[in-house]
Motif scaffolding. Sequence first.
Motif, PDB file in Angstrom:
ATOM      1  N   MET A   1       0.839  -1.190   0.000  1.00 43.42           N
ATOM      2  CA  MET A   1       0.000   0.000   0.000  1.00 43.42           C
ATOM      3  C   MET A   1       0.877   1.244   0.000  1.00 43.42           C
ATOM      4  O   MET A   1       1.895   1.290   0.655  1.00 43.42           O
ATOM      5  CB  MET A   1      -0.884   0.016   1.240  1.00 43.42           C
ATOM      6  N   SER A   2       0.445   2.271  -0.735  1.00 43.69           N
ATOM      7  CA  SER A   2       1.221   3.498  -0.810  1.00 43.69           C
ATOM      8  C   SER A   2       1.126   4.266   0.499  1.00 43.69           C
ATOM      9  O   SER A   2       0.212   4.076   1.300  1.00 43.69           O
ATOM     10  CB  SER A   2       0.722   4.358  -1.967  1.00 43.69           C
ATOM     11  N   TRP A   3       2.083   5.172   0.701  1.00 39.89           N
ATOM     12  CA  TRP A   3       2.108   5.974   1.920  1.00 39.89           C
ATOM     13  C   TRP A   3       0.875   6.859   2.030  1.00 39.89           C
ATOM     14  O   TRP A   3       0.403   7.147   3.137  1.00 39.89           O
ATOM     15  CB  TRP A   3       3.373   6.814   1.959  1.00 39.89           C
ATOM     16  N   ILE A   4       0.353   7.317   0.898  1.00 37.28           N
ATOM     17  CA  ILE A   4      -0.815   8.201   0.954  1.00 37.28           C
ATOM     18  C   ILE A   4      -2.012   7.502   1.587  1.00 37.28           C
ATOM     19  O   ILE A   4      -2.773   8.096   2.348  1.00 37.28           O
ATOM     20  CB  ILE A   4      -1.162   8.750  -0.456  1.00 37.28           C
ATOM     21  N   VAL A   5      -2.158   6.192   1.301  1.00 36.67           N
ATOM     22  CA  VAL A   5      -3.257   5.433   1.911  1.00 36.67           C
ATOM     23  C   VAL A   5      -3.014   5.267   3.403  1.00 36.67           C
ATOM     24  O   VAL A   5      -3.925   5.396   4.224  1.00 36.67           O
ATOM     25  CB  VAL A   5      -3.405   4.063   1.221  1.00 36.67           C
ATOM     26  N   PHE A   6      -1.744   4.991   3.771  1.00 37.30           N
ATOM     27  CA  PHE A   6      -1.403   4.860   5.187  1.00 37.30           C
ATOM     28  C   PHE A   6      -1.717   6.140   5.944  1.00 37.30           C
ATOM     29  O   PHE A   6      -2.295   6.113   7.039  1.00 37.30           O
ATOM     30  CB  PHE A   6       0.080   4.511   5.343  1.00 37.30           C
ATOM     31  N   TYR A   7      -1.357   7.269   5.363  1.00 40.80           N
ATOM     32  CA  TYR A   7      -1.623   8.553   6.024  1.00 40.80           C
ATOM     33  C   TYR A   7      -3.120   8.810   6.146  1.00 40.80           C
ATOM     34  O   TYR A   7      -3.585   9.396   7.141  1.00 40.80           O
ATOM     35  CB  TYR A   7      -0.954   9.688   5.261  1.00 40.80           C
ATOM     36  N   LYS A   8      -3.894   8.401   5.147  1.00 33.62           N
ATOM     37  CA  LYS A   8      -5.341   8.577   5.220  1.00 33.62           C
ATOM     38  C   LYS A   8      -5.929   7.714   6.343  1.00 33.62           C
ATOM     39  O   LYS A   8      -6.815   8.162   7.086  1.00 33.62           O
ATOM     40  CB  LYS A   8      -5.992   8.213   3.879  1.00 33.62           C
ATOM     41  N   LEU A   9      -5.451   6.480   6.458  1.00 34.49           N
ATOM     42  CA  LEU A   9      -5.916   5.616   7.543  1.00 34.49           C
ATOM     43  C   LEU A   9      -5.560   6.224   8.894  1.00 34.49           C
ATOM     44  O   LEU A   9      -6.376   6.227   9.827  1.00 34.49           O
ATOM     45  CB  LEU A   9      -5.293   4.222   7.410  1.00 34.49           C
ATOM     46  N   LEU A  10      -4.335   6.757   8.993  1.00 34.03           N
ATOM     47  CA  LEU A  10      -3.910   7.383  10.241  1.00 34.03           C
ATOM     48  C   LEU A  10      -4.787   8.592  10.565  1.00 34.03           C
ATOM     49  O   LEU A  10      -5.197   8.788  11.713  1.00 34.03           O
ATOM     50  CB  LEU A  10      -2.445   7.804  10.131  1.00 34.03           C
ATOM     51  N   ALA A  11      -5.090   9.393   9.534  1.00 32.21           N
ATOM     52  CA  ALA A  11      -5.943  10.572   9.745  1.00 32.21           C
ATOM     53  C   ALA A  11      -7.331  10.157  10.217  1.00 32.21           C
ATOM     54  O   ALA A  11      -7.937  10.819  11.089  1.00 32.21           O
ATOM     55  CB  ALA A  11      -6.039  11.388   8.456  1.00 32.21           C
ATOM     56  N   ILE A  12      -7.861   9.061   9.667  1.00 30.45           N
ATOM     57  CA  ILE A  12      -9.169   8.566  10.083  1.00 30.45           C
ATOM     58  C   ILE A  12      -9.170   8.215  11.567  1.00 30.45           C
ATOM     59  O   ILE A  12     -10.060   8.610  12.324  1.00 30.45           O
ATOM     60  CB  ILE A  12      -9.571   7.340   9.238  1.00 30.45           C
ATOM     61  N   PHE A  13      -8.123   7.498  12.006  1.00 28.54           N
ATOM     62  CA  PHE A  13      -8.054   7.103  13.411  1.00 28.54           C
ATOM     63  C   PHE A  13      -7.902   8.313  14.324  1.00 28.54           C
ATOM     64  O   PHE A  13      -8.440   8.330  15.430  1.00 28.54           O
ATOM     65  CB  PHE A  13      -6.905   6.112  13.624  1.00 28.54           C
ATOM     66  N   ILE A  14      -7.194   9.333  13.856  1.00 27.78           N
ATOM     67  CA  ILE A  14      -7.027  10.537  14.670  1.00 27.78           C
ATOM     68  C   ILE A  14      -8.374  11.246  14.852  1.00 27.78           C
ATOM     69  O   ILE A  14      -8.730  11.660  15.955  1.00 27.78           O
ATOM     70  CB  ILE A  14      -5.978  11.478  14.043  1.00 27.78           C
ATOM     71  N   VAL A  15      -9.145  11.379  13.754  1.00 27.97           N
ATOM     72  CA  VAL A  15     -10.447  12.043  13.851  1.00 27.97           C
ATOM     73  C   VAL A  15     -11.399  11.220  14.720  1.00 27.97           C
ATOM     74  O   VAL A  15     -12.149  11.770  15.539  1.00 27.97           O
ATOM     75  CB  VAL A  15     -11.051  12.272  12.449  1.00 27.97           C
ATOM     76  N   VAL A  16     -11.382   9.891  14.566  1.00 27.13           N
ATOM     77  CA  VAL A  16     -12.200   9.030  15.418  1.00 27.13           C
ATOM     78  C   VAL A  16     -11.791   9.198  16.877  1.00 27.13           C
ATOM     79  O   VAL A  16     -12.645   9.262  17.778  1.00 27.13           O
ATOM     80  CB  VAL A  16     -12.074   7.552  14.981  1.00 27.13           C
ATOM     81  N   ALA A  17     -10.475   9.278  17.132  1.00 26.87           N
ATOM     82  CA  ALA A  17      -9.983   9.455  18.503  1.00 26.87           C
ATOM     83  C   ALA A  17     -10.451  10.788  19.084  1.00 26.87           C
ATOM     84  O   ALA A  17     -10.782  10.877  20.271  1.00 26.87           O
ATOM     85  CB  ALA A  17      -8.459   9.371  18.528  1.00 26.87           C
ATOM     86  N   ILE A  18     -10.483  11.830  18.249  1.00 28.47           N
ATOM     87  CA  ILE A  18     -10.988  13.124  18.704  1.00 28.47           C
ATOM     88  C   ILE A  18     -12.457  12.999  19.117  1.00 28.47           C
ATOM     89  O   ILE A  18     -12.878  13.501  20.162  1.00 28.47           O
ATOM     90  CB  ILE A  18     -10.813  14.191  17.611  1.00 28.47           C
ATOM     91  N   GLY A  19     -13.247  12.316  18.284  1.00 28.84           N
ATOM     92  CA  GLY A  19     -14.652  12.099  18.616  1.00 28.84           C
ATOM     93  C   GLY A  19     -14.806  11.303  19.910  1.00 28.84           C
ATOM     94  O   GLY A  19     -15.676  11.609  20.740  1.00 28.84           O
ATOM     95  N   TRP A  20     -13.943  10.278  20.076  1.00 29.07           N
ATOM     96  CA  TRP A  20     -13.992   9.477  21.309  1.00 29.07           C
ATOM     97  C   TRP A  20     -13.670  10.339  22.523  1.00 29.07           C
ATOM     98  O   TRP A  20     -14.349  10.257  23.553  1.00 29.07           O
ATOM     99  CB  TRP A  20     -12.997   8.317  21.214  1.00 29.07           C
ATOM    100  N   PHE A  21     -12.649  11.200  22.406  1.00 30.83           N
ATOM    101  CA  PHE A  21     -12.246  12.046  23.521  1.00 30.83           C
ATOM    102  C   PHE A  21     -13.365  13.024  23.899  1.00 30.83           C
ATOM    103  O   PHE A  21     -13.665  13.217  25.076  1.00 30.83           O
ATOM    104  CB  PHE A  21     -10.974  12.820  23.163  1.00 30.83           C
ATOM    105  N   VAL A  22     -13.989  13.621  22.879  1.00 27.03           N
ATOM    106  CA  VAL A  22     -15.100  14.545  23.130  1.00 27.03           C
ATOM    107  C   VAL A  22     -16.243  13.812  23.838  1.00 27.03           C
ATOM    108  O   VAL A  22     -16.841  14.329  24.786  1.00 27.03           O
ATOM    109  CB  VAL A  22     -15.591  15.176  21.811  1.00 27.03           C
TER     110      VAL A  22
END
Length: 331
Positions: A1-22
């Motif tokens: 998998m390309s790095w761009i896909v990895f970064y997108k997956l990472l960004a998804i988890f970060i936004v989900v984590a923000i929602g979890w924290f809120v």
Amino acid sequence: MSWIVFYKLLAIFIVVAIGWFVGRMRWLGEATAGGSGGDPAKVLSAAAFYIFVPALLFRTTARVDFATLPWLTLMGFFIPVLGLMVLVYALQRRRGAGRAGAAVPSVQAITAVFGNTLQVGVPLAAGVFGEAGLAIHITVVSLHALCILTLLTALVELDLARERAAGQGQQSLGEILLSTARNTVIHPVVLPVLAGLSWNALGLRLPAVLDEVLQLLGTAVVPLCLTLIGMSLAYYGWPKNWRAVLGPVAAKLLLLPALVLLIAHWGLGLSGLPLGVIVMMGALPVGSNALIFAQRYRCLESETTAAIVLSTVLFAGTAPLWLGALALLHG
């Protein structure tokens, strides 16, 4: 998998984590008994279901150019997707899952087939297949929610009509079908789709201002849904019977792409770029619309949330397997 896909997956988890924290901090309020009233997760879900998703669906269907659609490629994707969806739904009904709630079979079915075609699918198609592959991907996406959500809405409303009929005494088949048709058409998913298709059939162009408004509303779907996933984890927690999510996750990551490959390649003769795009589209993790659907019918929210998170984590391992299989097939 390309790095761009990895970064997108990472960004998804970060936004989900923000929602979890809120949600964990209860900044938007406490969940109420029964998940009604001012429950913040339900309020956000209702906003998505009644405002943002309908705007996205109407704009998409109003702008689709049906004359130029690659019908063979679409058949290669939607025949296995809709087939597996109906199969999961039928198996759940046969096992008596409907006794736990009329919407259970439909929620299980959408979890098994509805992919994350935007947050993960778009960067994957662009990074792996380039501009030509992205064009095919976007074409399939334009009909993705239309086909899956419309059919499942009809099925779940039919089940709900049967449940109401059983609770209110004997009703005729005609009354049940009339109730199903009414609740299916007057629905925040189906109604904008029908309106968009009608607009499209009349050959009308969207006024610039209306198009801009719809685009602004539609772009809110992705961040809102990702935040909602995190909040749902905070409010509902991980399901007690977490093994129950393994079946839908396995169906989404392994069974569905295998069926797409089998039917599209050996059944319809597709190969090359179109085949690669739709196989990887079938291999995507569970999409956030599955949670919106589950919350709409107040059914299996924690299980659906867990399936989305788990499938997104596991996708990092299953995606290279399918890319490798495609490379061997065309090698």
